[in-house]
Write a protein that holds these residues in place. Structure first.
Motif, mmCIF file in Angstrom:
data_model
loop_
_atom_site.group_PDB
_atom_site.id
_atom_site.type_symbol
_atom_site.label_atom_id
_atom_site.label_comp_id
_atom_site.label_asym_id
_atom_site.label_seq_id
_atom_site.Cartn_x
_atom_site.Cartn_y
_atom_site.Cartn_z
ATOM 1 N N SER A 53 0.859 -1.199 0.000
ATOM 2 C CA SER A 53 0.000 0.000 0.000
ATOM 3 C C SER A 53 0.892 1.245 0.000
ATOM 4 N N ASN A 54 1.923 1.223 0.820
ATOM 5 C CA ASN A 54 2.809 2.392 0.876
ATOM 6 C C ASN A 54 3.626 2.548 -0.401
ATOM 7 N N LEU A 55 4.042 1.426 -0.983
ATOM 8 C CA LEU A 55 4.735 1.532 -2.282
ATOM 9 C C LEU A 55 3.812 2.163 -3.317
ATOM 10 N N SER A 56 2.545 1.762 -3.291
ATOM 11 C CA SER A 56 1.629 2.284 -4.318
ATOM 12 C C SER A 56 1.536 3.795 -4.213
ATOM 13 N N ARG A 57 1.676 4.308 -2.990
ATOM 14 C CA ARG A 57 1.556 5.756 -2.794
ATOM 15 C C ARG A 57 2.799 6.510 -3.256
ATOM 16 N N MET A 58 3.832 5.785 -3.603
ATOM 17 C CA MET A 58 5.050 6.436 -4.103
ATOM 18 C C MET A 58 5.079 6.456 -5.632
ATOM 19 N N ASN A 59 3.896 6.530 -6.230
ATOM 20 C CA ASN A 59 3.800 6.601 -7.692
ATOM 21 C C ASN A 59 2.855 7.709 -8.089
ATOM 22 N N PHE A 60 3.118 8.338 -9.206
ATOM 23 C CA PHE A 60 2.082 9.107 -9.874
ATOM 24 C C PHE A 60 1.315 8.124 -10.759
ATOM 25 N N SER A 61 0.009 8.342 -10.838
ATOM 26 C CA SER A 61 -0.829 7.470 -11.648
ATOM 27 C C SER A 61 -1.972 8.306 -12.202
ATOM 28 N N VAL A 62 -2.667 7.786 -13.182
ATOM 29 C CA VAL A 62 -3.789 8.540 -13.760
ATOM 30 C C VAL A 62 -4.839 8.830 -12.683
ATOM 31 N N ASP A 63 -5.040 7.881 -11.789
ATOM 32 C CA ASP A 63 -6.073 8.083 -10.770
ATOM 33 C C ASP A 63 -5.681 9.121 -9.716
ATOM 34 N N THR A 64 -4.414 9.476 -9.660
ATOM 35 C CA THR A 64 -3.996 10.457 -8.652
ATOM 36 C C THR A 64 -3.428 11.740 -9.251
ATOM 37 N N ASN A 65 -2.943 11.681 -10.462
ATOM 38 C CA ASN A 65 -2.255 12.839 -11.043
ATOM 39 C C ASN A 65 -2.548 12.966 -12.531
ATOM 40 N N PHE A 66 -2.516 14.195 -13.014
ATOM 41 C CA PHE A 66 -2.551 14.413 -14.464
ATOM 42 C C PHE A 66 -1.277 13.794 -15.049
ATOM 43 N N TYR A 67 -1.424 13.074 -16.158
ATOM 44 C CA TYR A 67 -0.328 12.203 -16.632
ATOM 45 C C TYR A 67 -0.179 12.388 -18.145
ATOM 46 N N PRO A 68 0.225 13.593 -18.598
ATOM 47 C CA PRO A 68 0.212 13.864 -20.054
ATOM 48 C C PRO A 68 1.422 13.289 -20.790
ATOM 49 N N LEU A 69 1.695 12.031 -20.541
ATOM 50 C CA LEU A 69 2.870 11.369 -21.100
ATOM 51 C C LEU A 69 2.619 11.080 -22.584
ATOM 52 N N GLY A 70 3.212 11.923 -23.412
ATOM 53 C CA GLY A 70 2.950 11.867 -24.848
ATOM 54 C C GLY A 70 3.228 10.502 -25.428
ATOM 55 N N SER A 71 2.375 10.114 -26.382
ATOM 56 C CA SER A 71 2.503 8.862 -27.103
ATOM 57 C C SER A 71 1.953 7.678 -26.318
ATOM 58 N N CYS A 72 1.584 7.894 -25.047
ATOM 59 C CA CYS A 72 1.144 6.767 -24.222
ATOM 60 C C CYS A 72 -0.355 6.788 -23.940
ATOM 61 N N THR A 73 -1.037 7.881 -24.315
ATOM 62 C CA THR A 73 -2.493 8.005 -24.149
ATOM 63 C C THR A 73 -2.943 7.579 -22.751
ATOM 64 N N MET A 74 -2.524 8.371 -21.764
ATOM 65 C CA MET A 74 -2.836 8.048 -20.373
ATOM 66 C C MET A 74 -4.196 8.635 -19.999
ATOM 67 N N LYS A 75 -5.235 8.126 -20.646
ATOM 68 C CA LYS A 75 -6.580 8.603 -20.344
ATOM 69 C C LYS A 75 -7.129 7.878 -19.128
ATOM 70 N N TYR A 76 -8.258 8.365 -18.647
ATOM 71 C CA TYR A 76 -8.923 7.720 -17.514
ATOM 72 C C TYR A 76 -9.406 6.322 -17.921
ATOM 73 N N ALA B 86 -2.677 -5.493 -5.769
ATOM 74 C CA ALA B 86 -2.441 -5.216 -7.191
ATOM 75 C C ALA B 86 -3.622 -4.433 -7.764
ATOM 76 N N GLY B 87 -4.748 -4.449 -7.045
ATOM 77 C CA GLY B 87 -5.922 -3.704 -7.471
ATOM 78 C C GLY B 87 -5.895 -2.256 -7.022
ATOM 79 N N ARG B 88 -4.827 -1.832 -6.388
ATOM 80 C CA ARG B 88 -4.709 -0.403 -6.027
ATOM 81 C C ARG B 88 -4.394 0.374 -7.298
#
Lengths: 486, 445
Positions: A53-76, B86-88
């Protein structure tokens, strides 16, 4: 954060197995057995839950952050598609079930998903047949190039080269090369499109295929695309469409209508399946006309009675490229997404993706040089930090500054042909407020480049780590944890 | 539903800022002759309707069958914490950790996953994942070709036929020569392998346990192959490594395999997890992403993607592989699974699979006309010879509620009466007994 191995305490367990309910009756000869158990972590379930759970919080992700990574189409990625793929009726299905006698009959629902998905993809792209088997975009490319090769071989032609523009994704030349072709690179002209003079020079009867992305990686749609495909066909070469940027053109144009013969689609991009921290993706490959004969086996077919079956008897097939039918779980999510959006929804996707990217370009072009000085783009825009370079600020510094502002940075240093490139793909699912805050942060970064470049050089300061030494990582690779006693 | 947040007034504002009157203008350069000849798709539906429809499709699958079928893909229990973690969505809606400072969670997880693969195989270096066991085997074969500069590969026919067929597809234009050697009494035929080993051989490919379920110790094959300068590649089943001799203990150079058995649902064939591990000296020929530890500018430990000069986004047509997206989320599942089971749990899991299969062997061998092949030891899967065509037996067993195994005649000539039966820790004594009773009754029918 400590590694899960460093949190290990001998004797601790995270899950219990049932009691052995059969007699412990056999002992395997020692010569077949490992000497010591694998040194896996010994943690409680809570230890593991807290760790991950704590590792997961050490990431930016679409569900937590705007992710305009070109060419990767990081849509919701809509949540209901996760629920669909998790249904036990699909997730517990053994892939060899169709091999059992009368077999397809044990997996009719799953085969119907595959069959319907292939047909939707055909209509969306204009292709005549699709195979969902490729497991990612690059895997689709490799499959596509193998189809090219099988096609020419069948025609008794020996062709050596695959043409790619210098703006292409790295996977294009890599796929062509590992399939056995020599790669010819065509430069981009001053107008931001493939240099037509050079293209005509390298087109010959030795060229097996031309691989293109359209819109290309610069975010431009080449209005002369038909001339490119016509010229290739005249030379007897096939046209390969890299579907990475399909999110820009749903319902606006179709690869087959533009003259492409083979393509792949990154379902995880255009059709909104989560990118999973690097994968799984799914890269179905589609073809026109007689190329369908070469598609990998098995093929999902509908019998006259309306039931579905797997057909392995394709004489000209290239063979097996995946163990089964593709990344089924991913395909199911993409299918659910297509059904939910429908025709109008998909057209809206592209219109709004292009609107959002042009809005970003319009507001940022005063602050960063747009690639090839173009005023418009499709679903993504490529900007250059070359003006900031004079002040000692690189695209990398701007990227790191954006992290402190809570944004995943755009793709940087790609396409390789744009100096200090920053490739912004906002996608259609981000609100105007979000785009505005991102744009403000980009403008701020540009101002800071003049006023206080060190503020950019020292970024990020708000993350668990500061800027990491990538050179040291490559020079002295430390690629795994080692127990101290070893 | 289209998940687009823009209101009409926001769209107006955005169009104003761009300096166009309509969205249509943004597509003007797509000339009329390039417009779709057709775009005949169904109308959108609500989430509820789509889910109901998919449920109706799901009901057409025979997912209720009790699995005694394996063939490289196994019905293992998945602890609830695997799905929960993994579902997080902080994990699953991220992408490749190109920007390490805001992706430390993923990078550390990959580093930990690489450690798990190294611990299981005994080898030095693992990458961050490949698509599946078959593509992993192909990547290993190409690594061997590059490392040795040779183009002949000996493949034991105990290697999963699906994987062998994939190898042949991928290399059909690459002048790689394959020689298949037979399985004799369930195991790799040394004599044949040695006969073909020469100074042109890049690699010998074996599988443990092999497709028939037989376990082996390839140490002798490794010694002999190394004498010829050939590498040995072993495709292995990770759960079996809780018990079986590791590729490293046998001296194997490259281990690959399918990681589905480590916490990944069967899901009708994917997404799965290809893993690959090698000796340290070969690491710069590895395909795909690799995470490594380093320090930040304050000297604090952190993780990055490393050795990227091998990869397509840098090296383009000279890359070691074309792979870009991998199976990171499946690798995360394997890591969480291995962490929950832990050192002792993983050993116990393997032992349980072995004991249950041995019990099933005993029970099945008591059925008249059924012969359990015992020429070599097995792990959790074994071969039985039936008095009737195995396809027919399988068909009858479906009516009894069992996917009773894989009919080997589908892959091997002359084995029409042979059935490959897998028994995982999920199969209870009661299920095994019922399985045997049902088999007995369908054979009498």
């Amino acid at each position: 954060m400590r590694l899960i191995f460093e949190k290990s305490s001998p004797g601790r367990r995270g899950v219990s197995l049932p009691e052995l309910d059969v007699p412990f009756s056999a002992v395997l000869d020692e010569k077949y057995c490992r000497k010591e158990p694998a040194c896996l972590p010994e943690v409680s379930e809570l230890d593991a839950v807290r760790h991950f759970s704590n590792l997961s919080r050490m990431n930016f992700s679409v569900d937590t952050n705007f992710y305009p990574l070109g060419s990767c189409t990081m849509k919701y990625n809509p949540k209901f598609t996760e629920a669909a793929a998790a249904m036990d009726e699909f997730s517990s299905l053994h892939p060899l079930l169709p091999q059992l006698l009368g077999g397809g009959m044990l997996a009719q629902g799953a085969l119907e998903v595959l069959y319907n998905t292939e047909h939707l993809l055909c209509e969306i792209t204009g292709m005549d047949a699709f195979s969902t088997q490729p497991l990612a975009g690059a895997h689709g490319e490799l499959t596509g190039v193998m189809l090219v090769s099988a096609y020419h071989k069948d025609k008794g032609r020996k062709r050596k080269y695959v043409i790619v523009p210098d703006s292409s994704h790295g996977t294009n030349p890599a796929s062509a090369s590992i399939a056995g072709y020599d790669v010819v690179v065509v430069p981009t002209g001053k107008d931001g499109f493939m240099d037509m003079e050079r293209y005509k020079q390298v087109l010959s009867e030795d060229v097996a295929a031309v691989m293109l992305t359209c819109p290309d990686t610069l975010g431009f749609f080449n209005p002369g695309i038909k001339e490119i495909t016509d010229l290739a066909h005249k030379a007897g070469a096939l046209m390969y469409y890299d579907g990475a940027n399909l999110n820009a053109v749903l319902g606006k144009c179709r690869p087959a209508d533009m003259g492409f013969d083979i393509m792949h689609i990154n379902l995880h991009k255009t059709f909104a399946t989560p990118h999973g921290g690097g994968g799984p993706g799914s890269g179905p490959v589609g073809v026109r006309g007689e190329l369908a004969d070469f598609l990998p086996i098995s093929r999902v077919v509908r019998r006259d009675d309306g039931t579905f079956a797997l057909d392995y008897s394709r004489r000209k097939t290239i063979g097996y490229i995946a163990p089964f039918y593709g990344n089924f779980g991913v395909i199911l999510k993409a299918y659910a997404y297509m059904l939910a959006l429908g025709k109008d929804g998909l057209i809206q996707v592209s219109e709004n993706a292009v609107l959002s990217a042009n809005y970003c370009l319009a507001r940022l072009k005063e602050h960063y040089l747009p690639a090839y000085a173009k005023e418009r783009c499709m679903h993504e825009c490529v900007l250059s930090a070359s003006a900031q370079l004079g002040k000692g600020v690189h695209a990398l510094d701007i990227a790191k500054y954006l992290i402190d502002k809570g944004f995943h940075p755009p793709t940087i240093y790609f396409p390789l042909i744009v100096k200090e490139a920053m490739m912004v793909e906002p996608t259609e699912t981000e609100s105007k407020e979000m785009l505005d805050t991102f744009i403000e942060a980009m403008i701020e970064a540009s101002k800071l480049a003049g006023a206080d470049p060190d503020a950019l050089h020292s970024a990020p300061v708000s993350m668990p780590v500061k800027r990491l030494d990538e050179t040291a990582a490559a020079r002295q690779p430390d690629l795994r944890w080692q127990a101290k006693s070893k | 539903m289209n998940y687009i947040p823009h209101t009409d007034s926001e769209k107006e504002q955005m169009l104003d800022a761009i300096g166009v009157k309509s969205v249509g203008e943004l597509f003007e350069h797509i000339l009329p002759e390039l417009r779709p000849k057709s775009f005949d798709l169904p109308a959108g539906r609500s989430e509820f309707e789509v889910i109901e429809y998919l449920k109706s499709l799901g009901r057409k699958n025979s997912s209720h069958l009790t699995d005694f079928i394996g063939g490289g893909f196994y019905d293992h229990y998945i602890p609830s914490a695997v799905d929960a973690l993994a579902g997080r969505s902080e994990f699953y809606t991220a992408y490749t950790p190109y920007q390490p400072e805001c992706s430390q969670g993923w990078l550390q997880a990959i580093y930990e996953y690489q450690t798990v693969i190294c611990e299981l195989t005994g080898l030095d270096v693992s990458n961050a994942s490949l698509y599946d066991g078959g593509t992993a085997l192909y990547e290993a074969a190409m690594m061997a070709v590059r490392l040795t500069g040779r183009k002949k590969i000996i493949v034991d026919s105990g290697v999963n036929l699906i994987y062998r067929t994939m190898l042949y597809t991928y290399t059909s234009n690459l002048c790689v020569e394959f020689v298949e050697t037979p399985v004799v009494h369930g195991q790799s035929c040394r004599e044949d392998i040695y006969k073909h080993l020469d100074d042109k051989t890049a690699a010998v490919i074996v599988q443990n346990p092999n497709f028939f379920g037989a376990v082996d110790d390839f140490s002798d094959i490794v010694r002999q192959s190394h004498k010829s300068g050939a590498l040995v590649i072993a495709s292995v089943y990770p759960v079996s490594l809780g018990m079986l001799k590791t590729p490293a203990e046998m001296g194997v150079d490259i281990a690959t395999g399918e990681g589905q058995s480590m916490g990944i649902p069967l899901s009708f064939g994917g997404p799965y997890l290809g893993f690959i591990a090698v000796k340290k000296e070969h690491m710069r020929q590895l395909p795909g992403r690799i995470a490594g530890a380093t320090v930040d500018k304050d000297g604090k430990r952190g993780f990055v993607l490393t050795l990227q000069a091998r990869e397509q986004h840098i090296r383009r047509e000279r890359a070691t592989s074309n792979i870009c997206s991998n199976e990171a989320l499946c690798a995360l599942r394997a890591l969480i699974y291995s962490s929950l089971l832990g050192k002792e749990g993983f050993r116990q899991l393997a032992s349980m699979n072995y004991q249950k299969a041995e019990f099933a062997k005993k029970v099945l061998s008591k059925i008249k006309g059924v012969e359990v092949k015992r020429s070599s030891p097995t792990f959790n899967e074994f071969t039985v010879c039936l008095p009737i065509n195995a396809d027919e037996a399988v068909c009858r067993m479906i009516d009894k509620g069992f996917a009773c195994g894989f009919p080997l005649g589908r892959f091997y000539k002359g084995l029409d009466n042979y059935l490959l039966v897998a028994v995982t820790e999920k199969r209870s004594r009661e299920e095994i007994m019922r399985f045997a009773n049902s088999l007995e009754s369908v054979l009498c029918a």
